[in-house]
Scaffold this active site. Structure first.
Site, PDB file in Angstrom:
ATOM      1  N   HIS A 101     -22.003 -16.945  43.615  1.00 41.71           N
ATOM      2  CA  HIS A 101     -21.187 -15.726  43.697  1.00 41.71           C
ATOM      3  C   HIS A 101     -21.038 -14.987  42.361  1.00 41.71           C
ATOM      4  O   HIS A 101     -21.317 -13.790  42.242  1.00 41.71           O
ATOM      5  CB  HIS A 101     -19.786 -16.083  44.199  1.00 41.71           C
ATOM      6  CG  HIS A 101     -19.775 -16.874  45.453  1.00 41.71           C
ATOM      7  ND1 HIS A 101     -19.848 -16.296  46.697  1.00 41.71           N
ATOM      8  CD2 HIS A 101     -19.712 -18.215  45.671  1.00 41.71           C
ATOM      9  CE1 HIS A 101     -19.821 -17.230  47.628  1.00 41.71           C
ATOM     10  NE2 HIS A 101     -19.738 -18.410  47.031  1.00 41.71           N
TER      11      HIS A 101
HETATM   12  C1  BDR Z   1     -15.480 -17.957  44.268  1.00 42.24           C
HETATM   13  O1  BDR Z   1     -14.729 -19.168  44.376  1.00 42.24           O
HETATM   14  C2  BDR Z   1     -15.113 -20.062  43.384  1.00 42.24           C
HETATM   15  O2  BDR Z   1     -15.210 -21.362  43.898  1.00 42.24           O
HETATM   16  C3  BDR Z   1     -16.410 -19.568  42.804  1.00 42.24           C
HETATM   17  O3  BDR Z   1     -16.502 -19.899  41.440  1.00 42.24           O
HETATM   18  C4  BDR Z   1     -16.345 -18.079  43.013  1.00 42.24           C
HETATM   19  O4  BDR Z   1     -15.700 -17.432  41.944  1.00 42.24           O
HETATM   20  C5  BDR Z   1     -16.262 -17.765  45.544  1.00 42.24           C
HETATM   21  O5  BDR Z   1     -15.411 -17.684  46.634  1.00 42.24           O
END
Ligand code: BDR
Ligand code: CA
Length: 319
Positions: free
Chosen positions: A247
Site C-alpha cells: 500500500h
Molecule cells: C495500511 O495498513 C498498514 O498495515 C499498512 O502499513 C498500510 O499503511 C494498509 O491498510
C-alpha cells in the site's frame, strides 16, 4: 529542487519499502520522521524507524509519537507485519537516539520552519497529526500538501468489514485531519484501498528482492526481502495466495512524482458512530451532502508500471 517530506508512519513492512524508496530518490529530501503506533506498538515502530533511517543514511529528526489513539485503546497488526513490525527481518540496534520532541511537536516545528515547502506523508494512523493540529491549527496552510494512505471508498475493508487499518486504529484522528485539511490550499491526496490493493507483489517481485539481497548489496536489501517474505506468508494465510498488497509505496511514489495514478475530487468523511461500520471512510459520490470535496482520491492506478518503477528504484539505490 528536491521535494521535502515529513513522513509519519507505523513501520511496518510496506512503510519500510516506502522509506527505502524515498532514500533512493535524488529528488527527495526527508526532513523528519514521526513514529506512530499502529502495525506494532509505538516503541517498536520507533526502533524500526531509527534503525532503518540510520542504515539508509537519513540523518533526520525522528520523533516518537503518542502511546495510543485519541479515544480507543491501541490495536496492533503483528499478524500482518510480525511481532517487531518487519516480518522476519532482524535489524541492528540503532546507535542514534530519537528526537526528544513529541511526534506532534515535530510536525509543527518543521511546518513552521519551512512554511509552504513541507509535504506531509501519512502512512499510518493519524493520531500525531491530529495532536499537531491542536498545537498549530494553521498546519493545513503551512504544509505544501498532505498525502495520505488510508481508507476504503466503495470497497471492503481490510480491518473491519468496511474499515481500513490506518483509519480504524484512530477514526477520531482521521476525521479531524480530513476535516481540517479540507481547508488547505490544495486538497489532500488520499490513496485508499481500492487504489493501493492494485499494487500486488507476486513471486517475481519477491525473487527480485531476494536476488538484490543475495548480491553484495546494501544491508537494507536483506531487511526488505525478509520483511516482504513474511508479508507474503500473511497474505497467503489470509486467503489471498502467494502475494502481498503493497500500500504505502504507491502513495509515496505518487507524492514524489505525480505519476502512476490520477486523482478525482470527492467529499469523504469518517464514520465514528456506526455499530457495524465504525472507521469506514464514506465517499459522497452523488453529492448528497452538498459539501465541497475534501480530498483528491487516487484513481486509475497504473500498477504494472508502478511496480516496475519501485523495484528498479530499489535495485538501483540499494546496490
Ligand atoms: C495500511 O495498513 C498498514 O498495515 C499498512 O502499513 C498500510 O499503511 C494498509 O491498510
Ligand atoms: Ca503503514
Amino acid at each position: 529542487m528536491p521535494t521535502t517530506f515529513l513522513v509519519d508512519c507505523d513501520t511496518g513492512i510496506d512503510d519500510a519499502l516506502a522509506l527505502s524508496y524515498l532514500a533512493c530518490r535524488d529528488d527527495v529530501e526527508v526532513a523528519g520522521i514521526v513514529s506512530t503506533g499502529g502495525n506494532v506498538p509505538v516503541d517498536a515502530v520507533h526502533r524500526n524507524n531509527l534503525a532503518l533511517a540510520e542504515l539508509l543514511g537519513l540523518t533526520v529528526p525522528i520523533a516518537r509519537g503518542a502511546d495510543q489513539a485519541l479515544v480507543e485503546p491501541p490495536m496492533y497488526a503483528d499478524d500482518t507485519h510480525g511481532p517487531q513490525g518487519l516480518g522476519h527481518a532482524v535489524l541492528p540496534e540503532p546507535s542514534r537516539a530519537g528526537d526528544p520532541r513529541s511526534g506532534a511537536q515535530l510536525w509543527v516545528d518543521l511546518a513552521r520552519e519551512r512554511p509552504g515547502e513541507l509535504v506531509g506523508l501519512v502512512l499510518g494512523p493519524h493520531t500525531n497529526l491530529a495532536l499537531a493540529l491542536e498545537i498549530e491549527p494553521e498546519l493545513p496552510r503551512l504544509l505544501k500538501r498532505l498525502h495520505i494512505m488510508g481508507g476504503a471508498i466503495n470497497h471492503r475493508g481490510n480491518t473491519g468489514p468496511t474499515s481500513e487499518w490506518n483509519i480504524a486504529v484512530d477514526p477520531e484522528a482521521a476525521q479531524r485531519v480530513l476535516t481540517e485539511f479540507a481547508t488547505a490550499l490544495r486538497l489532500p491526496v488520499l490513496g485508499a484501498l481500492q487504489a493501493t490493493e492494485q499494487i500486488v507483489f507476486t513471486a517475481t517481485e519477491l525473487e527480485r528482492l531476494e536476488h538484490l539481497a543475495a548480491a553484495d548489496s546494501h544491508p537494507v536489501a536483506r531487511i526488505l526481502a525478509d520483511a516482504v517474505r513474511f508479508y507474503f506468508e500473511f497474505h497467503r494465510a489470509d486467503g489471498f495466495g502467494w502475494t502481498a498488497h503493497v500500500h504505502d509505496p504507491l502513495v509515496t511514489a505518487h507524492a514524489v512524482t505525480g505519476e502512476f495514478a490520477s486523482t478525482r475530487p470527492l467529499a469523504v468523511d469518517v464514520e465514528l458512530a456506526g455499530t457495524l461500520t465504525r472507521g469506514q471512510t464514506v465517499g459522497d459520490e452523488l453529492g448528497r451532502w452538498g459539501r465541497e470535496a475534501t480530498v483528491e482520491l487516487l484513481t486509475a492506478v497504473r500498477s504494472a508500471e508502478f511496480v516496475e518503477h519501485l523495484l528498479t528504484t530499489l535495485e538501483t539505490g540499494l546496490r
